[in-house]
Design a protein around this motif. Sequence first.
Motif, PDB file in Angstrom:
ATOM      1  N   ILE A  21       0.822  -1.246   0.127  1.00 52.78           N
ATOM      2  CA  ILE A  21       0.042   0.040  -0.051  1.00 52.78           C
ATOM      3  C   ILE A  21       0.674   1.206   0.014  1.00 52.78           C
ATOM      4  O   ILE A  21       0.401   2.182  -0.550  1.00 52.78           O
ATOM      5  N   ASP A  22       2.094   1.369   0.689  1.00 56.25           N
ATOM      6  CA  ASP A  22       2.883   2.427   0.792  1.00 56.25           C
ATOM      7  C   ASP A  22       3.343   2.736  -0.701  1.00 56.25           C
ATOM      8  O   ASP A  22       3.447   4.131  -1.217  1.00 56.25           O
ATOM      9  N   ASP A  23       3.652   1.693  -1.506  1.00 55.73           N
ATOM     10  CA  ASP A  23       3.903   1.971  -2.754  1.00 55.73           C
ATOM     11  C   ASP A  23       3.046   2.653  -3.700  1.00 55.73           C
ATOM     12  O   ASP A  23       3.146   3.285  -4.646  1.00 55.73           O
ATOM     13  N   PHE A  24       1.676   1.754  -3.539  1.00 53.52           N
ATOM     14  CA  PHE A  24       0.540   2.217  -4.126  1.00 53.52           C
ATOM     15  C   PHE A  24       0.184   3.609  -4.145  1.00 53.52           C
ATOM     16  O   PHE A  24      -0.115   4.663  -4.770  1.00 53.52           O
ATOM     17  N   LEU A  25       0.265   4.099  -2.672  1.00 50.93           N
ATOM     18  CA  LEU A  25       0.191   5.767  -2.310  1.00 50.93           C
ATOM     19  C   LEU A  25       1.069   6.641  -3.065  1.00 50.93           C
ATOM     20  O   LEU A  25       1.049   7.839  -3.050  1.00 50.93           O
ATOM     21  N   SER A  26       2.251   6.152  -3.398  1.00 48.26           N
ATOM     22  CA  SER A  26       3.364   6.951  -3.949  1.00 48.26           C
ATOM     23  C   SER A  26       3.592   7.021  -5.386  1.00 48.26           C
ATOM     24  O   SER A  26       4.449   7.550  -5.798  1.00 48.26           O
ATOM     25  N   GLN A  27       2.583   6.587  -5.944  1.00 45.06           N
ATOM     26  CA  GLN A  27       2.875   6.345  -7.376  1.00 45.06           C
ATOM     27  C   GLN A  27       2.678   7.866  -8.115  1.00 45.06           C
ATOM     28  O   GLN A  27       1.523   8.589  -7.880  1.00 45.06           O
ATOM     29  N   PRO A  28       3.805   8.326  -8.830  1.00 45.97           N
ATOM     30  CA  PRO A  28       3.543   9.713  -9.443  1.00 45.97           C
ATOM     31  C   PRO A  28       2.479   9.789 -10.640  1.00 45.97           C
ATOM     32  O   PRO A  28       2.465   8.892 -11.341  1.00 45.97           O
ATOM     33  N   THR A  29       1.863  10.743 -10.671  1.00 50.78           N
ATOM     34  CA  THR A  29       0.998  11.021 -11.780  1.00 50.78           C
ATOM     35  C   THR A  29       1.568  11.498 -13.163  1.00 50.78           C
ATOM     36  O   THR A  29       2.629  12.177 -12.831  1.00 50.78           O
ATOM     37  N   PRO A  30       0.935  11.579 -14.083  1.00 52.81           N
ATOM     38  CA  PRO A  30       1.534  12.263 -15.309  1.00 52.81           C
ATOM     39  C   PRO A  30       2.086  13.672 -15.165  1.00 52.81           C
ATOM     40  O   PRO A  30       2.911  14.128 -15.356  1.00 52.81           O
ATOM     41  N   ARG A  31       0.981  14.399 -14.437  1.00 53.79           N
ATOM     42  CA  ARG A  31       1.505  15.817 -14.129  1.00 53.79           C
ATOM     43  C   ARG A  31       2.682  15.812 -13.236  1.00 53.79           C
ATOM     44  O   ARG A  31       3.424  17.027 -13.344  1.00 53.79           O
ATOM     45  N   VAL A  32       2.992  15.238 -12.112  1.00 54.00           N
ATOM     46  CA  VAL A  32       3.829  15.114 -11.330  1.00 54.00           C
ATOM     47  C   VAL A  32       5.086  14.733 -12.208  1.00 54.00           C
ATOM     48  O   VAL A  32       6.118  15.650 -11.884  1.00 54.00           O
ATOM     49  N   LEU A  33       5.411  14.001 -13.113  1.00 54.14           N
ATOM     50  CA  LEU A  33       6.199  13.586 -13.953  1.00 54.14           C
ATOM     51  C   LEU A  33       6.421  14.981 -14.627  1.00 54.14           C
ATOM     52  O   LEU A  33       7.962  15.054 -14.683  1.00 54.14           O
ATOM     53  N   GLU A  34       5.830  15.607 -15.098  1.00 52.85           N
ATOM     54  CA  GLU A  34       5.952  16.925 -15.752  1.00 52.85           C
ATOM     55  C   GLU A  34       6.653  17.970 -15.184  1.00 52.85           C
ATOM     56  O   GLU A  34       7.619  18.675 -15.707  1.00 52.85           O
ATOM     57  N   VAL A  35       6.072  18.141 -13.729  1.00 48.10           N
ATOM     58  CA  VAL A  35       6.826  19.100 -12.909  1.00 48.10           C
ATOM     59  C   VAL A  35       8.107  18.610 -12.336  1.00 48.10           C
ATOM     60  O   VAL A  35       8.906  19.539 -12.384  1.00 48.10           O
ATOM     61  N   VAL A  36       8.316  17.427 -12.207  1.00 47.60           N
ATOM     62  CA  VAL A  36       9.617  17.017 -11.660  1.00 47.60           C
ATOM     63  C   VAL A  36      10.637  17.052 -12.765  1.00 47.60           C
ATOM     64  O   VAL A  36      11.650  17.540 -12.545  1.00 47.60           O
ATOM     65  N   ALA A  37      10.164  16.823 -14.127  1.00 48.72           N
ATOM     66  CA  ALA A  37      10.878  17.209 -15.185  1.00 48.72           C
ATOM     67  C   ALA A  37      11.651  18.726 -15.349  1.00 48.72           C
ATOM     68  O   ALA A  37      12.587  18.719 -15.801  1.00 48.72           O
ATOM     69  N   ARG A  38      10.868  19.309 -14.861  1.00 48.39           N
ATOM     70  CA  ARG A  38      11.272  20.628 -14.889  1.00 48.39           C
ATOM     71  C   ARG A  38      12.005  21.421 -13.580  1.00 48.39           C
ATOM     72  O   ARG A  38      12.113  22.594 -13.408  1.00 48.39           O
ATOM     73  N   THR A  39      12.045  20.660 -12.473  1.00 49.71           N
ATOM     74  CA  THR A  39      12.419  21.048 -11.162  1.00 49.71           C
ATOM     75  C   THR A  39      13.884  20.496 -10.916  1.00 49.71           C
ATOM     76  O   THR A  39      14.409  19.297 -11.219  1.00 49.71           O
ATOM     77  N   ARG A  40      14.894  21.563 -10.451  1.00 47.59           N
ATOM     78  CA  ARG A  40      15.882  21.020 -10.108  1.00 47.59           C
ATOM     79  C   ARG A  40      16.110  20.480  -8.776  1.00 47.59           C
ATOM     80  O   ARG A  40      15.346  20.781  -7.967  1.00 47.59           O
ATOM     81  N   GLY A  41      16.951  19.304  -8.841  1.00 50.06           N
ATOM     82  CA  GLY A  41      17.231  18.665  -7.377  1.00 50.06           C
ATOM     83  C   GLY A  41      18.796  19.244  -6.767  1.00 50.06           C
ATOM     84  O   GLY A  41      19.351  19.963  -7.568  1.00 50.06           O
ATOM     85  N   PRO A  42      19.018  18.786  -5.989  1.00 46.69           N
ATOM     86  CA  PRO A  42      18.388  17.750  -5.114  1.00 46.69           C
ATOM     87  C   PRO A  42      17.312  18.120  -4.177  1.00 46.69           C
ATOM     88  O   PRO A  42      16.986  19.232  -4.228  1.00 46.69           O
ATOM     89  N   PHE A  43      16.445  17.092  -3.682  1.00 48.60           N
ATOM     90  CA  PHE A  43      14.992  17.322  -3.022  1.00 48.60           C
ATOM     91  C   PHE A  43      15.085  16.964  -1.723  1.00 48.60           C
ATOM     92  O   PHE A  43      15.281  16.002  -1.256  1.00 48.60           O
ATOM     93  N   LEU A  44      14.950  18.067  -0.862  1.00 47.89           N
ATOM     94  CA  LEU A  44      14.881  17.889   0.577  1.00 47.89           C
ATOM     95  C   LEU A  44      13.346  17.591   1.157  1.00 47.89           C
ATOM     96  O   LEU A  44      12.648  18.680   0.843  1.00 47.89           O
ATOM     97  N   VAL A  45      13.196  16.611   1.948  1.00 44.15           N
ATOM     98  CA  VAL A  45      11.688  16.537   2.517  1.00 44.15           C
ATOM     99  C   VAL A  45      12.052  16.561   4.148  1.00 44.15           C
ATOM    100  O   VAL A  45      12.536  15.603   4.698  1.00 44.15           O
ATOM    101  N   LEU A  46      11.624  17.694   4.835  1.00 45.11           N
ATOM    102  CA  LEU A  46      12.015  18.057   6.352  1.00 45.11           C
ATOM    103  C   LEU A  46      10.710  17.728   6.744  1.00 45.11           C
ATOM    104  O   LEU A  46       9.673  17.934   6.499  1.00 45.11           O
ATOM    105  N   GLY A  47      10.923  17.040   8.053  1.00 40.98           N
ATOM    106  CA  GLY A  47       9.808  16.433   8.817  1.00 40.98           C
ATOM    107  C   GLY A  47       9.215  15.132   8.018  1.00 40.98           C
ATOM    108  O   GLY A  47       8.027  15.138   8.129  1.00 40.98           O
ATOM    109  N   ALA A  48       9.975  14.562   7.474  1.00 39.06           N
ATOM    110  CA  ALA A  48       9.505  13.284   6.660  1.00 39.06           C
ATOM    111  C   ALA A  48       9.025  12.083   7.491  1.00 39.06           C
ATOM    112  O   ALA A  48       8.431  11.200   6.856  1.00 39.06           O
ATOM    113  N   GLY A  49       9.239  12.062   8.936  1.00 37.88           N
ATOM    114  CA  GLY A  49       8.794  10.642   9.351  1.00 37.88           C
ATOM    115  C   GLY A  49       7.399  10.599   9.789  1.00 37.88           C
ATOM    116  O   GLY A  49       7.023   9.594  10.694  1.00 37.88           O
TER     117      GLY A  49
END
Length: 352
Positions: A21-49
């Motif tokens: 279920i965690d992998d199911f809940l994490s699947q990127p949508t096509p629009r997410v792929l488009e945004v990530v393609a245009r976004t610089r990394g690295p990516f930080l997620v603070l308070g991720a726990g």
Amino acid sequence: MPSVPPPSTVRPGLPCPPAEIDDFLSQPTPRVLEVVARTRGPFLVLGAGGKIGLHLSAMLRLALDALGRKDRVIAISRFSTLRDRAAFEQRGVETLACDLSVEAEVNALPDAPTVFFLAGVKFGTSTAPGLLHAINVEIPHRVAAKYARSRIVAYSSGCVYPFVTPASGGAREDTPPAPVGEYAASCVAREQAFTGVAAARGTPVALIRLNYSIEFRYGLLVDIAQKVLAGQPVDVTTGYVNVIWQTDAVAHSIQALEVAGAPAVPINVTGADTLSVRDVAHRFASVLGRTVQITGTEAETAWLNNAAHSHRLFGPPLTTVDQMVRWISEWLRDGGETWGKPTGFERRDGRF
């Protein structure tokens, strides 16, 4: 005695095997792929726990992998609440243990052009105002200063708005905040940390006013379904709510990177419908084969958000309320685990 199906088996009524279920809940949508393609990394997620961080981090990682990019995704937390580091690392997400309340530890964090801020505390704060201030006010100021040169998506809450009537369609982004209770006031203060850095330093910021995210193990739909399943009364005093499936909430949060600006940009993230708690309880009763007990009478107002603006920007949520009801019913009926953290959505005094 019937045999128990292995965890990898898809059960009727569930969209994936229970172990996935965690992998199911994490699947990127096509629009997410488009945004990530245009976004610089690295990516930080603070308070991720907490409840959302794993799915946000994993969705970023899956999107980058699909795009053939090796940018780092780094989850930052004390990892002392819901999630341990292994859950992230086995999905290709790097982890850094950090206590965000310690200035030296925050200052030692790596720089990054793209930052998501998820840290916050809600439950148990009615008797711990010092904790509320330390987590929801001091930490955001510290992080905002550290990442003033980054693009920031910071989580907030629909609780910053006043109660409104269902007929209003919900509070919009231009509705002035009017917090009810100390928790909601701390959410306004958390926003002010990021609006302040956007104004002073030109930091592009998006503020995610989320109301309410739902998955198999947590959320107000789970709260209602558990009561129906156990034969307990459902209180409808808070009679109307908004919900959004966690995958959609995370996807819209990632898409918010492209609307972040200075001044900071608030974005309501929730579903399109204003739901009747009474009606939802009866829907669960029908699916679960139970008789629902109702207590209370609907108040004239509730915490309701109008997400029409984000739906125009990002597209409507892909998961319907009917799907959520079916999935949660099947999950609970088969004894699926929950986080054991009721949302307290029924409360109208702002004390959690």
